[in-house]
Write an enzyme that holds these catalytic residues in place. Structure first.
Site, PDB file in Angstrom:
ATOM      1  N   SER A  58     -12.283  -5.330  27.071  1.00  0.00           N
ATOM      2  CA  SER A  58     -12.028  -4.813  27.722  1.00  0.00           C
ATOM      3  C   SER A  58     -10.796  -6.338  27.116  1.00  0.00           C
ATOM      4  O   SER A  58      -9.598  -6.034  28.225  1.00  0.00           O
ATOM      5  CB  SER A  58     -12.369  -5.780  29.466  1.00  0.00           C
ATOM      6  N   GLU A 195     -21.611   1.899  34.858  1.00  0.00           N
ATOM      7  CA  GLU A 195     -19.814   1.277  34.580  1.00  0.00           C
ATOM      8  C   GLU A 195     -19.435   2.545  35.811  1.00  0.00           C
ATOM      9  O   GLU A 195     -20.004   3.890  35.464  1.00  0.00           O
ATOM     10  CB  GLU A 195     -19.069   1.184  33.712  1.00  0.00           C
TER      11      GLU A 195
HETATM   12  O1  KIV Z   1     -15.642  -4.279  27.670  1.00  0.00           O
HETATM   13  C1  KIV Z   1     -16.305  -5.116  28.698  1.00  0.00           C
HETATM   14  O2  KIV Z   1     -15.535  -5.889  29.741  1.00  0.00           O
HETATM   15  C2  KIV Z   1     -17.224  -3.859  29.689  1.00  0.00           C
HETATM   16  C3  KIV Z   1     -17.640  -4.407  30.849  1.00  0.00           C
HETATM   17  C4  KIV Z   1     -16.604  -3.938  31.974  1.00  0.00           C
HETATM   18  C5  KIV Z   1     -18.720  -3.997  31.317  1.00  0.00           C
HETATM   19  O3  KIV Z   1     -17.146  -3.150  28.742  1.00  0.00           O
END
Ligand code: KIV
Length: 277
Positions: A58, A195
């Site tokens: 993310s 998710e």
């Molecule tokens: O990359 C991320 O932050 C994630 C979370 C949303 C679980 O995979």
């Protein structure tokens, strides 16, 4: 300023969170997790009671300003893992295996995992549950590299999933999710992120597994919850999907601090006449 020096604290240091603690938490106490990408926030998270920190892909959105996780590379994740690991001692530290590293070439997969562990990760998170992915998870686990699974909305498969949509809605889809979750448990995952699944899917998968589930937008019945740190701190008030709660409004607080700084500089009241050392 030295960021990674903790001043003496009044409270006794917390015990290091290890895999056995996370496994034992299932059905006993909820696991709490956030993402983190840098040493400044890692210092703050270290002083909190958070159990698990994820250097997530993310960061493609939060740090790089992109609109998907697909461009994020192993180098990017390793860089941020190093920054977080330099400060974080107590929570368990997970690193995301980025797009293209899993389910294709074994060499690419194992090389990426080795690099992330060498950067300071204590486990890696892998999206999906295809045969190839499960085989690779099994190999990593056999080699002492713990793996957290990730099902439901798997953002690296954004194009195949047809966008960011709730998963596990239909009966078939739900059965598939439970089936895949069991495959990941059999492959050796120590926990599973779910998710954007329906609350029913969150409950069914959680009940079907012996390993803990960690939900994001997947209802109240998961064994734990994870949120993107900047999102839960309300650093972007325009981003508020239904499942997200802003536990603070840092966008406003940072905005007022910057405004105050600008007016004091313009008015000549900062830095003031006193010489600072
Ligand atoms: O990359 C991320 O932050 C994630 C979370 C949303 C679980 O995979």
């Amino acid at each position: 300023m030295v960021y990674n020096q903790n001043p003496p604290s009044q409270t006794p240091p917390r015990k290091k969170v290890r895999l056995q603690h996370l496994l034992a938490a299932k059905g006993q106490s909820k696991i709490t997790a956030v993402t983190c990408y840098d040493a400044t926030f890692a210092r703050l998270v270290e002083r909190s009671p958070i159990d698990v920190v994820l250097v997530g892909d993310s960061l493609g959105h939060v740090v790089q300003g992109g609109n998907s996780t697909i461009p994020v590379s192993v180098d990017d994740i390793a860089y941020h893992v190093r920054a977080v690991a330099s400060v974080l001692k107590t929570p368990h530290l997970v690193a995301d295996m980025p797009f293209g590293t899993v389910g294709l070439s074994n060499a690419v997969c194992f090389d990426a995992a080795v690099r992330l562990f060498q950067a300071g990760a204590e486990s890696v998170k892998i999206e999906g549950a295809s045969e190839k992915v499960c085989e690779q998870i099994q190999k990593l686990v056999e080699q002492g590299m713990p793996v957290m699974g990730h099902l439901g909305l798997t953002p690296q498969s954004l194009h195949a999933l047809g966008g960011y949509r709730i998963q596990g809605k239909s009966g078939d889809h739900l059965d598939r999710l439970v089936h895949d979750a069991k495959k990941l448990e059999e492959a050796g995952c120590f926990a599973l992120v779910l998710e954007l699944c329906t609350a029913e899917a969150g409950l069914r998968v959680t009940e079907a597994l012996n390993i803990p589930t960690i939900g994001i937008g997947s209802g109240n019945d998961c064994d734990g919850q994870i949120l993107v740190l900047q999102d839960m701190l309300g650093m972007n008030q325009d981003f508020k999907p239904k499942f997200l709660k802003h536990f603070e409004n840092l966008e406003e607080k940072v905005g007022s601090a910057l405004k105050a700084y600008v007016s004091e500089v313009k008015e000549g009241t900062f830095p003031g006449s006193e010489t600072r050392s």
